[in-house]
Design an enzyme around this catalytic site. Structure first.
Site, PDB file in Angstrom:
ATOM      1  N   ASP A  53     -35.887  14.445 -32.030  1.00 39.06           N
ATOM      2  CA  ASP A  53     -35.246  15.186 -33.130  1.00 39.06           C
ATOM      3  C   ASP A  53     -34.205  14.303 -33.824  1.00 39.06           C
ATOM      4  OD1 ASP A  53     -33.286  15.206 -31.185  1.00 39.06           O
ATOM      5  OD2 ASP A  53     -33.008  17.385 -31.175  1.00 39.06           O
ATOM      6  N   SER A  54     -33.990  13.091 -33.287  1.00 36.12           N
ATOM      7  CA  SER A  54     -33.181  12.087 -33.990  1.00 36.12           C
ATOM      8  C   SER A  54     -33.800  11.800 -35.362  1.00 36.12           C
ATOM      9  CB  SER A  54     -33.113  10.787 -33.173  1.00 36.12           C
ATOM     10  OG  SER A  54     -34.398  10.398 -32.728  1.00 36.12           O
ATOM     11  N   ASP A  92     -39.965  16.295 -29.233  1.00 31.53           N
ATOM     12  CA  ASP A  92     -38.686  16.946 -28.956  1.00 31.53           C
ATOM     13  C   ASP A  92     -38.729  18.364 -29.492  1.00 31.53           C
ATOM     14  OD1 ASP A  92     -36.337  16.318 -27.705  1.00 31.53           O
ATOM     15  OD2 ASP A  92     -35.589  15.021 -29.316  1.00 31.53           O
ATOM     16  N   LYS A 122     -40.065  17.729 -24.907  1.00 30.61           N
ATOM     17  CA  LYS A 122     -38.769  17.468 -24.267  1.00 30.61           C
ATOM     18  C   LYS A 122     -37.794  18.575 -24.664  1.00 30.61           C
ATOM     19  CE  LYS A 122     -35.837  14.054 -25.655  1.00 30.61           C
ATOM     20  NZ  LYS A 122     -34.624  14.827 -26.025  1.00 30.61           N
ATOM     21  N   GLU A 124     -33.638  19.836 -24.274  1.00 33.95           N
ATOM     22  CA  GLU A 124     -32.290  19.423 -23.871  1.00 33.95           C
ATOM     23  C   GLU A 124     -31.647  20.480 -22.972  1.00 33.95           C
ATOM     24  OE1 GLU A 124     -29.707  18.353 -27.113  1.00 33.95           O
ATOM     25  OE2 GLU A 124     -31.061  16.774 -27.816  1.00 33.95           O
ATOM     26  N   GLU A 191     -28.651  10.653 -20.840  1.00 34.52           N
ATOM     27  CA  GLU A 191     -28.055  10.028 -22.028  1.00 34.52           C
ATOM     28  C   GLU A 191     -26.543   9.915 -21.878  1.00 34.52           C
ATOM     29  OE1 GLU A 191     -29.364  11.491 -25.841  1.00 34.52           O
ATOM     30  OE2 GLU A 191     -27.824  10.357 -26.921  1.00 34.52           O
TER      31      GLU A 191
HETATM   32  O1  KIV Z   1     -34.084  12.523 -30.281  1.00 30.09           O
HETATM   33  C1  KIV Z   1     -34.025  11.458 -29.661  1.00 30.09           C
HETATM   34  O2  KIV Z   1     -34.258  10.367 -30.195  1.00 30.09           O
HETATM   35  C2  KIV Z   1     -33.649  11.515 -28.246  1.00 30.09           C
HETATM   36  C3  KIV Z   1     -33.472  10.218 -27.516  1.00 30.09           C
HETATM   37  C4  KIV Z   1     -32.212   9.587 -27.890  1.00 30.09           C
HETATM   38  C5  KIV Z   1     -33.592  10.411 -26.059  1.00 30.09           C
HETATM   39  O3  KIV Z   1     -33.506  12.577 -27.723  1.00 30.09           O
END
Ligand code: KIV
Length: 300
Positions: A53-54, A92, A122, A124, A191
């Site tokens: 989600d970055s 994510d 993934k 969080e 992280e």
């Molecule tokens: O969204 C992302 O890029 C992440 C990584 C930094 C693990 O969650």
């Protein structure tokens, strides 16, 4: 000895990750957000690709990871899975897609697999996330956990800063990681966690830890595509190692192009298409006739 315990030509089998941990072989994960980055990551030999989600920040220009939507991440995941065939592709789950209930979390996780070709998702956090993990794994979708600095809850954590830096917080983090493994996660991202704490968590788990700012003892590492390649100008976070400076290179290339266009150096002969002489003559004759019969053209 071959790198992988069970060689297949296609997708890396998910159980291979725990086997690599057992053998002490390190895992590489990188984020990717489109077809070319997925393909380059695959060709470079990473085991895991994360459609993080970055993307909300580095691709879409948002100020945090919170606004990115399911539809945006589905579209990006579709592009990545067209390019990344061998690595395990993890999507994510964006903020709001799994917080409300187990049922909504399962529905959204299934969309990543069914509509975008993801291999896993993934999530969080721990606490309320644990029942979501159980429900999603129960529905047949593999889940990667993520503890430590969890950017979706950065406001509650007091900003983007390292976590687990007191004994009490390190204990909580350790317990959370173990609980995520027990809930069914196949790997856990750590992280911005002190290296010594990440090392103890890594020792305690059977599934691999993937570190970002969590030291060398983690079973694997992850970097954000734009950080790794220097696609950002300005200061990178402490845990980033830049392997290229593509922003400077890209800017230089575009400046050279602008210059060439302004000065008439581009395009050259080799960038253009030809027409046979007789066809050009015929066209010119037609044009001459056409101009004679078109009064508005004669006026010019
Ligand atoms: O969204 C992302 O890029 C992440 C990584 C930094 C693990 O969650």
């Amino acid at each position: 000895m071959s790198k992988y315990a069970s060689w297949t030509h296609g997708k890396l089998p998910l159980p291979e990750l725990a086997e690599l941990k057992r053998r002490g072989q390190k895992l590489s994960m990188v984020t990717a957000y489109d077809f070319p980055s997925g393909r380059i990551a695959d060709e470079a030999g990473v085991e895991l690709v994360l459609v993080g989600d970055s993307a909300g920040m580095v691709v879409l220009g948002n100020e945090s990871t919170v606004p990115i939507t399911m539809d945006e991440l589905l579209m990006l995941t579709r592009a990545v899975t067209r390019g990344a065939k061998r690595p395990i592709v993890v999507s994510d789950m964006p903020f709001g897609s799994f917080q409300v209930s187990d049922d909504i979390a399962v529905e959204n996780a299934v969309r990543f697999v069914k509509e975008a070709g993801a291999d896993a998702v993934k999530l969080e956090g721990a606490g309320p996330t644990l029942s979501r993990v159980q429900a999603i794994v129960g529905a047949g979708v593999p889940v990667m956990g993520h503890v430590g600095l969890t950017p979706q809850s950065a406001t509650m954590l007091g900003g983007f800063k390292a976590q687990g830096r007191t004994a009490e917080k390190a204990e909580r983090l350790y317990e959370d990681a173990l609980a995520l493994e027990a809930a069914g996660c196949f790997a856990i991202v750590l992280e911005a966690v002190p290296a010594a704490v990440a090392a103890r968590v890594t020792e305690a788990l059977h599934v691999p830890t993937i570190g970002i700012g969590a030291g060398a003892a983690c079973d694997g590492q992850v970097l954000v595509w734009h950080d790794l390649l220097g696609l950002y100008e300005g200061k990178a976070p402490r845990f980033v190692k830049r392997y290229a400076d593509l922003a400077t290179e890209a800017k230089g290339a575009v400046e050279a192009y602008v210059d060439d266009v302004r000065e008439g150096r581009f395009p050259e002969e080799q960038h253009t298409y030809a027409i046979p002489d007789e066809e050009l003559d015929a066209f010119e004759s037609w044009l001459a006739l056409h101009e004679q019969t078109q009064p508005e053209h004669q006026e010019r």
